[in-house]
Design an enzyme around this catalytic site. Structure first.
Site, short mmCIF file in Angstrom:
data_model
loop_
_atom_site.label_atom_id
_atom_site.label_comp_id
_atom_site.label_asym_id
_atom_site.label_seq_id
_atom_site.Cartn_x
_atom_site.Cartn_y
_atom_site.Cartn_z
N CYS A 1 -4.82 -38.35 13.24
CA CYS A 1 -5.98 -38.26 12.34
C CYS A 1 -5.53 -38.73 10.95
O CYS A 1 -4.60 -38.16 10.36
CB CYS A 1 -6.46 -36.82 12.29
SG CYS A 1 -7.83 -36.59 11.15
N GLY A 2 -6.16 -39.78 10.44
CA GLY A 2 -5.73 -40.39 9.18
C GLY A 2 -5.96 -39.50 7.97
O GLY A 2 -5.06 -39.32 7.13
N THR A 3 -7.19 -38.95 7.84
CA THR A 3 -7.43 -38.04 6.72
C THR A 3 -6.59 -36.78 6.91
O THR A 3 -6.21 -36.12 5.94
CB THR A 3 -8.93 -37.67 6.60
OG1 THR A 3 -9.39 -37.22 7.88
CG2 THR A 3 -9.78 -38.84 6.12
N CYS B 1 -13.31 -41.14 7.92
CA CYS B 1 -12.30 -41.24 8.97
C CYS B 1 -11.24 -42.24 8.50
O CYS B 1 -11.54 -43.44 8.33
CB CYS B 1 -12.96 -41.73 10.26
SG CYS B 1 -11.78 -41.97 11.58
N GLY B 2 -10.03 -41.75 8.28
CA GLY B 2 -8.97 -42.60 7.74
C GLY B 2 -8.49 -43.64 8.74
O GLY B 2 -8.35 -44.83 8.40
N ASN B 3 -8.26 -43.22 9.99
CA ASN B 3 -7.83 -44.19 10.99
C ASN B 3 -8.96 -45.17 11.31
O ASN B 3 -8.72 -46.37 11.52
CB ASN B 3 -7.38 -43.48 12.27
CG ASN B 3 -6.02 -42.83 12.11
OD1 ASN B 3 -5.19 -43.31 11.34
ND2 ASN B 3 -5.79 -41.73 12.82
N GLU C 1 -9.58 -32.09 15.96
CA GLU C 1 -10.64 -32.74 15.17
C GLU C 1 -12.02 -32.17 15.44
O GLU C 1 -12.48 -32.12 16.58
CB GLU C 1 -10.66 -34.24 15.49
CG GLU C 1 -9.90 -35.05 14.48
CD GLU C 1 -10.21 -36.54 14.58
OE1 GLU C 1 -11.38 -36.92 14.47
OE2 GLU C 1 -9.25 -37.30 14.79
N ARG C 2 -12.64 -31.78 14.34
CA ARG C 2 -14.05 -31.39 14.35
C ARG C 2 -14.88 -32.57 14.85
O ARG C 2 -14.59 -33.72 14.51
CB ARG C 2 -14.43 -31.04 12.90
CG ARG C 2 -15.88 -30.82 12.64
CD ARG C 2 -16.14 -30.56 11.18
NE ARG C 2 -16.11 -31.79 10.38
CZ ARG C 2 -16.62 -31.91 9.17
NH1 ARG C 2 -17.20 -30.87 8.59
NH2 ARG C 2 -16.55 -33.05 8.50
N ASN D 1 -18.76 -39.11 14.77
CA ASN D 1 -17.82 -38.43 15.65
C ASN D 1 -18.26 -38.61 17.11
O ASN D 1 -19.40 -39.00 17.39
CB ASN D 1 -17.78 -36.93 15.33
CG ASN D 1 -16.85 -36.62 14.17
OD1 ASN D 1 -15.79 -37.23 14.04
ND2 ASN D 1 -17.22 -35.65 13.36
N ASN E 1 -5.82 -42.86 17.79
CA ASN E 1 -7.16 -42.37 17.41
C ASN E 1 -8.07 -43.56 17.71
O ASN E 1 -7.96 -44.61 17.07
CB ASN E 1 -7.14 -42.05 15.91
CG ASN E 1 -8.17 -41.06 15.43
OD1 ASN E 1 -8.33 -40.87 14.24
ND2 ASN E 1 -8.87 -40.38 16.33
N1 LIG Z 1 -13.54 -35.69 12.85
C1 LIG Z 1 -13.48 -35.79 11.44
C2 LIG Z 1 -13.68 -37.16 10.89
C3 LIG Z 1 -12.75 -38.16 11.49
C4 LIG Z 1 -11.31 -38.02 11.03
C5 LIG Z 1 -10.50 -39.15 11.56
N2 LIG Z 1 -10.18 -39.23 12.89
C6 LIG Z 1 -9.44 -39.66 10.63
O1 LIG Z 1 -8.63 -40.49 11.06
O2 LIG Z 1 -9.46 -39.33 9.44
C7 LIG Z 1 -14.50 -34.87 10.77
O3 LIG Z 1 -15.65 -34.75 11.25
O4 LIG Z 1 -14.18 -34.32 9.72
#
Ligand SMILES: N[C@@H](CCC[C@H](N)C(=O)O)C(=O)O
Length: 259
Positions: free
Chosen positions: A198-200, A74-76, A188-189, A65, A13
């Site tokens: 994606c971390g979250t 964004c977790g990562n 990913e949105r 984004n 990511n």
């Molecule tokens: N695209 C996500 C936010 C980013 C998430 C991310 N890549 C992660 O690592 O958590 C959104 O708009 O919700």
């Protein structure tokens, strides 16, 4: 004018990170942020992150984004900005910083960053999926045919469909490998495509799998196309506390942008 930027990745990511402590970067310039994240006409990244000063904590993280819009946690990216703060000499091994969803603690050791995530209290169990917010909204559904899926097409239908519509949700497809090991692919949105991790998202997957009884452990390994992440947590009533996301965060290169 030239601007120094850094490129980081956390399990694939990837992010453009800019030291904005002098407030040199225009946060409202959506077009420029989108351009910098463009993989053909710009640097190329899933998102852009600004490191800024904070009154009481070590620093503040501002996340956009790849579509140029500021977004939720964004977790990562959080793990990567901790590695960046360490690289700048702003922090040693431990830090507390501010992000859009509140204060986060983190620890960095040998390129591995452990990031404390916000408590999660609201988990919606539906017939074929789970929905929860781990700093960003996540739709989680099991699928045993993970390698064959067209994530962009399937994820986009769910992201823009009912009940999410324009505001959207990130979408995670999960396959169980064992009680404590799951494979995940995420749409990913804001990138509007599959990302390598994606971390979250993996945090949401770990909590969702525990909630629906697909795992009995509170220390879970998640395999993503970009590498391995770990999520640990404590159950507290119907929710979860003491949630930690762990994995590598790596500086890829440094460059200069002129405009
Ligand atoms: N695209 C996500 C936010 C980013 C998430 C991310 N890549 C992660 O690592 O958590 C959104 O708009 O919700």
């Amino acid at each position: 004018m030239t601007l120094t930027f850094y490129k980081y990745q956390g399990t694939g990511n990837d992010f453009v990170i800019i030291d904005n402590r002098q407030l040199i970067f225009d946060k409202n310039d959506t077009k420029r942020i989108k351009h910098l994240c463009d993989r053909r006409f710009g640097i190329g990244a899933d998102g852009l992150i600004l490191l800024e000063n904070h009154d009481t904590l070590d620093f503040k993280m501002v996340y956009f984004n790849a579509d140029g819009n500021e977004s939720s946690m964004c977790g990562n990216g959080g793990r990567c900005i901790v590695a960046f703060a360490n690289f700048l000499g702003l922090i040693d091994k431990q830090t507390s910083f501010m992000a859009i969803d509140g204060e986060h603690q983190a620890v960095i050791e040998n390129g591995i960053v452990r990031l404390h995530m916000q408590d999660v209290n609201n988990i919606e169990k539906h017939e074929n999926h789970v929905f929860l917010n781990t700093g960003s909204p996540h739709h989680v559904e099991l699928n045993n045919n993970l390698q064959e899926l067209n994530i962009k097409s399937l994820g986009s239908k769910i992201r823009y469909g009912s009940p999410y519509f324009e505001a959207g949700s990130n979408v995670n497809f999960v396959s169980k490998l064992s009680n404590d090991n799951f494979s995940v692919r995420t749409y990913e949105r804001g990138v509007e495509d599959e990302t390598l991790s994606c971390g979250t998202g993996v945090t949401a997957v770990a909590l969702a799998m525990h909630t629906i009884g697909e795992t009995t452990t509170n220390d879970i390994t998640l395999q993503t196309p970009g590498g391995e992440l770990k999520v640990s947590f404590k159950q507290s009533g119907k929710g979860y506390t003491d949630i930690w996301l762990q994995g590598p965060a790596i500086q890829v290169f440094k460059g200069e942008i002129s405009w």
